[in-house]
Write a protein that holds these residues in place. Structure first.
Motif, PDB file in Angstrom:
ATOM      1  N   ARG A   1       2.400  44.846   1.326  1.00  0.00           N
ATOM      2  CA  ARG A   1       3.330  44.022   2.093  1.00  0.00           C
ATOM      3  C   ARG A   1       2.554  42.834   2.637  1.00  0.00           C
ATOM      4  O   ARG A   1       1.523  43.005   3.306  1.00  0.00           O
TER       5      ARG A   1
ATOM      6  N   VAL B   1       3.157  39.458   4.860  1.00  0.00           N
ATOM      7  CA  VAL B   1       4.012  38.606   5.686  1.00  0.00           C
ATOM      8  C   VAL B   1       3.288  37.271   5.782  1.00  0.00           C
ATOM      9  O   VAL B   1       2.134  37.204   6.218  1.00  0.00           O
TER      10      VAL B   1
ATOM     11  N   HIS C   1       8.134  34.423   5.428  1.00  0.00           N
ATOM     12  CA  HIS C   1       8.382  35.251   4.247  1.00  0.00           C
ATOM     13  C   HIS C   1       7.798  36.652   4.424  1.00  0.00           C
ATOM     14  O   HIS C   1       6.677  36.810   4.893  1.00  0.00           O
ATOM     15  N   ASP C   2       8.566  37.660   4.032  1.00  0.00           N
ATOM     16  CA  ASP C   2       8.122  39.054   4.067  1.00  0.00           C
ATOM     17  C   ASP C   2       8.204  39.557   2.622  1.00  0.00           C
ATOM     18  O   ASP C   2       9.292  39.804   2.097  1.00  0.00           O
TER      19      ASP C   2
ATOM     20  N   HIS D   1      -0.311  34.971   8.842  1.00  0.00           N
ATOM     21  CA  HIS D   1      -0.202  35.967   7.770  1.00  0.00           C
ATOM     22  C   HIS D   1      -0.649  37.347   8.239  1.00  0.00           C
ATOM     23  O   HIS D   1      -1.336  37.486   9.247  1.00  0.00           O
TER      24      HIS D   1
END
Length: 198
Positions: free
Chosen positions: A139, A141, A145-146, A163
């Motif tokens: 994941r 981030v 945005h994810d 981030h």
């Protein structure tokens, strides 16, 4: 001191700063852990002060590296032997894959399974990063945005963008990270296009 020793000691500051940023801790937190004042740590990282052995020992312990690695002593054998993994408090493992100071640095990260509802603690720093997923789901981030990256997928970004990296609840994730200084980009060469006959 000879010229070689001077050069070695001059390179310690940037290496200390890089190790602290990779561990993602503040000067204040590092000061509490090592017993060295934050102002002294700042001067060491900036190269305004030469480190003493009494300062290098707790710093090496805090970063999980040998003194040789901290000061980049000349290798005495197979350099891969000294590539000791760094373990963080959250159970992650960081394996340095390059030794030279400056230039692009390579790391392998192994992050334990995470929680999908984990609230990311976004960070920023100078530099440029490329991440390539080897196994598991990463994941990422990145600003607003994810993203979920699967094995074989990559991301590149300016690390001044807030981030955060983490594993998902599906299990641990392994990924490679290449980190360059600000403005330094990887040189990508693509195969030439083939012209169709005819």
């Amino acid at each position: 001191m000879d010229e070689s020793t001077d050069r070695t000691l001059d390179a310690v500051g940037p290496r200390l700063k890089h190790l602290r940023q990779r561990r993602d801790i503040t000067l204040t937190d590092l000061a509490a852990e090592t017993g060295i004042s934050a102002s002294t740590l700042s001067r060491l990282e900036a190269g305004l002060r030469r480190p003493t052995l009494e300062q290098l020992l707790p710093l090496a312990r805090a970063y999980g590296v040998t003194l040789d690695e901290l000061v980049d002593a000349p290798p005495t054998g197979d350099p891969r032997v000294n590539m000791r993994p760094l373990r963080t408090s959250d159970g992650s493992t960081i394996l340095p894959l390059t030794r030279r100071p400056g230039g692009i640095q390579a790391y392998k990260f192994v992050l334990p399974a995470g929680r999908d509802d984990a609230e990311p603690d976004l960070r920023t720093h100078e530099g440029y990063d490329w991440a390539f997923v080897l196994d598991g789901r990463l994941r990422l981030v990145l600003g607003e945005h994810d993203l979920i990256l699967e094995p074989g997928e990559a991301a590149e970004f300016d690390t001044r963008t807030p981030h955060w990296f983490g594993a998902t609840s599906s299990g641990p994730v392994e990924f490679l990270s290449l980190v360059g200084k600000q403005g330094e980009r990887a040189h990508v060469r693509a195969a030439p296009r083939r012209h169709e006959p005819g």
